[in-house]
Scaffold this active site. Structure first.
Site, PDB file in Angstrom:
ATOM      1  N   ASN A  10     -10.464  -2.796  -5.876  1.00 36.00           N
ATOM      2  CA  ASN A  10      -9.746  -1.795  -6.672  1.00 36.00           C
ATOM      3  C   ASN A  10     -10.446  -1.417  -7.979  1.00 36.00           C
ATOM      4  O   ASN A  10     -10.083  -0.423  -8.617  1.00 36.00           O
ATOM      5  CB  ASN A  10      -8.307  -2.262  -6.995  1.00 36.00           C
ATOM      6  CG  ASN A  10      -7.366  -2.219  -5.804  1.00 36.00           C
ATOM      7  OD1 ASN A  10      -6.399  -2.978  -5.727  1.00 36.00           O
ATOM      8  ND2 ASN A  10      -7.648  -1.336  -4.847  1.00 36.00           N
TER       9      ASN A  10
ATOM     10  N   ASP B 134       0.822  -1.212   0.000  1.00 31.77           N
ATOM     11  CA  ASP B 134       0.000   0.000   0.000  1.00 31.77           C
ATOM     12  C   ASP B 134       0.861   1.269   0.000  1.00 31.77           C
ATOM     13  O   ASP B 134       1.987   1.254   0.491  1.00 31.77           O
ATOM     14  CB  ASP B 134      -0.913  -0.033   1.238  1.00 31.77           C
ATOM     15  CG  ASP B 134      -2.086   0.927   1.096  1.00 31.77           C
ATOM     16  OD1 ASP B 134      -2.355   1.393  -0.031  1.00 31.77           O
ATOM     17  OD2 ASP B 134      -2.737   1.222   2.119  1.00 31.77           O
TER      18      ASP B 134
ATOM     19  N   ARG C 262      -0.006   7.556  -2.923  1.00 29.10           N
ATOM     20  CA  ARG C 262       0.492   8.673  -2.113  1.00 29.10           C
ATOM     21  C   ARG C 262       1.965   8.964  -2.405  1.00 29.10           C
ATOM     22  O   ARG C 262       2.409  10.100  -2.387  1.00 29.10           O
ATOM     23  CB  ARG C 262       0.261   8.389  -0.624  1.00 29.10           C
ATOM     24  CG  ARG C 262      -1.186   8.638  -0.192  1.00 29.10           C
ATOM     25  CD  ARG C 262      -1.462   8.082   1.179  1.00 29.10           C
ATOM     26  NE  ARG C 262      -1.527   6.615   1.117  1.00 29.10           N
ATOM     27  CZ  ARG C 262      -1.408   5.833   2.177  1.00 29.10           C
ATOM     28  NH1 ARG C 262      -1.198   6.357   3.362  1.00 29.10           N
ATOM     29  NH2 ARG C 262      -1.493   4.526   2.044  1.00 29.10           N
TER      30      ARG C 262
HETATM   31  C1  FPP Z   1      -2.111   0.073  -3.215  1.00 27.59           C
HETATM   32  O1  FPP Z   1      -1.591   1.393  -3.159  1.00 27.59           O
HETATM   33  C2  FPP Z   1      -1.480  -0.637  -4.294  1.00 27.59           C
HETATM   34  C3  FPP Z   1      -2.127  -1.146  -5.371  1.00 27.59           C
HETATM   35  C4  FPP Z   1      -3.576  -1.026  -5.570  1.00 27.59           C
HETATM   36  C5  FPP Z   1      -1.374  -1.805  -6.453  1.00 27.59           C
HETATM   37  C6  FPP Z   1      -0.138  -2.515  -6.047  1.00 27.59           C
HETATM   38  C7  FPP Z   1       0.612  -2.888  -7.243  1.00 27.59           C
HETATM   39  C8  FPP Z   1       1.963  -2.935  -7.349  1.00 27.59           C
HETATM   40  C9  FPP Z   1       2.879  -2.639  -6.225  1.00 27.59           C
HETATM   41  C10 FPP Z   1       2.596  -3.332  -8.633  1.00 27.59           C
HETATM   42  C11 FPP Z   1       2.105  -4.644  -9.110  1.00 27.59           C
HETATM   43  C12 FPP Z   1       2.819  -5.040 -10.296  1.00 27.59           C
HETATM   44  C13 FPP Z   1       2.688  -6.223 -10.937  1.00 27.59           C
HETATM   45  C14 FPP Z   1       3.518  -6.429 -12.112  1.00 27.59           C
HETATM   46  C15 FPP Z   1       1.799  -7.304 -10.496  1.00 27.59           C
HETATM   47  P1  FPP Z   1      -2.615   2.597  -3.292  1.00 27.59           P
HETATM   48  O2  FPP Z   1      -2.787   2.894  -4.721  1.00 27.59           O
HETATM   49  O3  FPP Z   1      -3.873   2.260  -2.558  1.00 27.59           O
HETATM   50  O4  FPP Z   1      -1.851   3.734  -2.597  1.00 27.59           O
HETATM   51  P2  FPP Z   1      -2.539   4.893  -1.736  1.00 27.59           P
HETATM   52  O5  FPP Z   1      -3.106   4.229  -0.503  1.00 27.59           O
HETATM   53  O6  FPP Z   1      -1.401   5.793  -1.431  1.00 27.59           O
HETATM   54  O7  FPP Z   1      -3.598   5.529  -2.576  1.00 27.59           O
END
Ligand code: FPP
Length: 235
Positions: free
Chosen positions: A61, A13, A17
């Protein structure tokens, strides 16, 4: 010497941000997250972790802006195509946990191709939780069990926890010893609900793109997560 946990699961996560903080788009944050993910896979091999589960796309998501969802669907297409030779060289077995049927063709295809190509590798298992939800996991297992009962393949009185476990997306894997969540939130967010009933939890404020081998090492040092301890003691 401290022995590493068998199965480490990570809620990656804080990508959005991370991007925003730097004046970039959220998608750029996901790209940086994918780069951090590569390093964490390498680190897990070095630390002798046997199974690494990475929460890459949750069933929740889909409600994100369309561009971001598209980006997250295409990211594995690029990543897996590029990485397959290295997965083979490093003996990595790739698994996918989640409702893959609902994914775009190109994503589905690259997943099945990678899983098939790496199925006989016997090094670390990297399990991508993609379009994964813990409740959905239990529900789809229950549907399959009901079908088995209806087809008289199993008697209702014999349906126990082991039977349910055999139908979960993670059926091939041991339960995680530790669930790590980056990005500061202290919640489970529908991740591995059945499987984490005895897991330790470790939370860090660090955004996933900044998560490193050293921070992973710190997380798995928490008492009770090592193979030595978890094997012998009831949890
Ligand atoms: C959550 O952060 C993260 C995700 C929804 C996606 C995670 C994906 C990756 C780390 C890359 C995956 C890559 C492959 C090739 C499978 P957020 O977007 O919720 O962050 P935030 O809480 O800051 O908004």
């Amino acid at each position: 010497m401290h022995s590493s946990p068998t199965h480490v699961a990570i809620i990656m996560d804080g990508n959005g941000r991370w991007g925003k903080k730097r004046g970039f788009s959220r998608s750029k944050g996901h790209y940086a997250g994918a780069q951090a993910m590569e390093k964490i896979i390498d680190a897990s091999i070095e630390l002798d972790i046997k199974v690494l589960t990475l929460y890459a796309f949750s069933s929740e998501n889909w409600s994100r802006p369309k561009d971001e969802v598209n980006y997250l669907m295409q990211l594995p297409v690029r990543f897996f195509k590029q990485k397959l030779p290295e997965f083979m060289k490093r003996n990595i077995k790739v698994l996918i946990s989640g409702n893959t049927a609902a994914l775009p063709e190109s994503t589905k295809k690259v997943f099945s191709k990678t899983v098939e190509a790496t199925k006989n590798n016997n090094g670390i298992i990297v399990n991508f939780a993609f379009n994964y939800g813990g409740r959905d996991d239990i529900l789809q297992a229950v549907h399959q069990v009901i079908e088995e009962v209806q087809n008289k393949k199993i008697a209702l009185e014999n349906v126990n926890e082991q039977v349910i476990q055999q139908f979960l997306y993670t059926k091939e894997l041991p339960d995680p010893d530790i669930v790590i969540r980056t990005g500061g939130e202290k919640r489970v967010s529908n991740f591995l609900l059945w499987q984490c009933s005895k897991s330790q939890f470790y939370f860090t404020d660090v955004y996933f793109p900044d998560f490193t081998k050293e921070l992973l090492q710190q997380a798995i040092k928490v008492p009770g997560t090592s193979r030595n301890l978890s094997n012998g003691l009831p949890r």
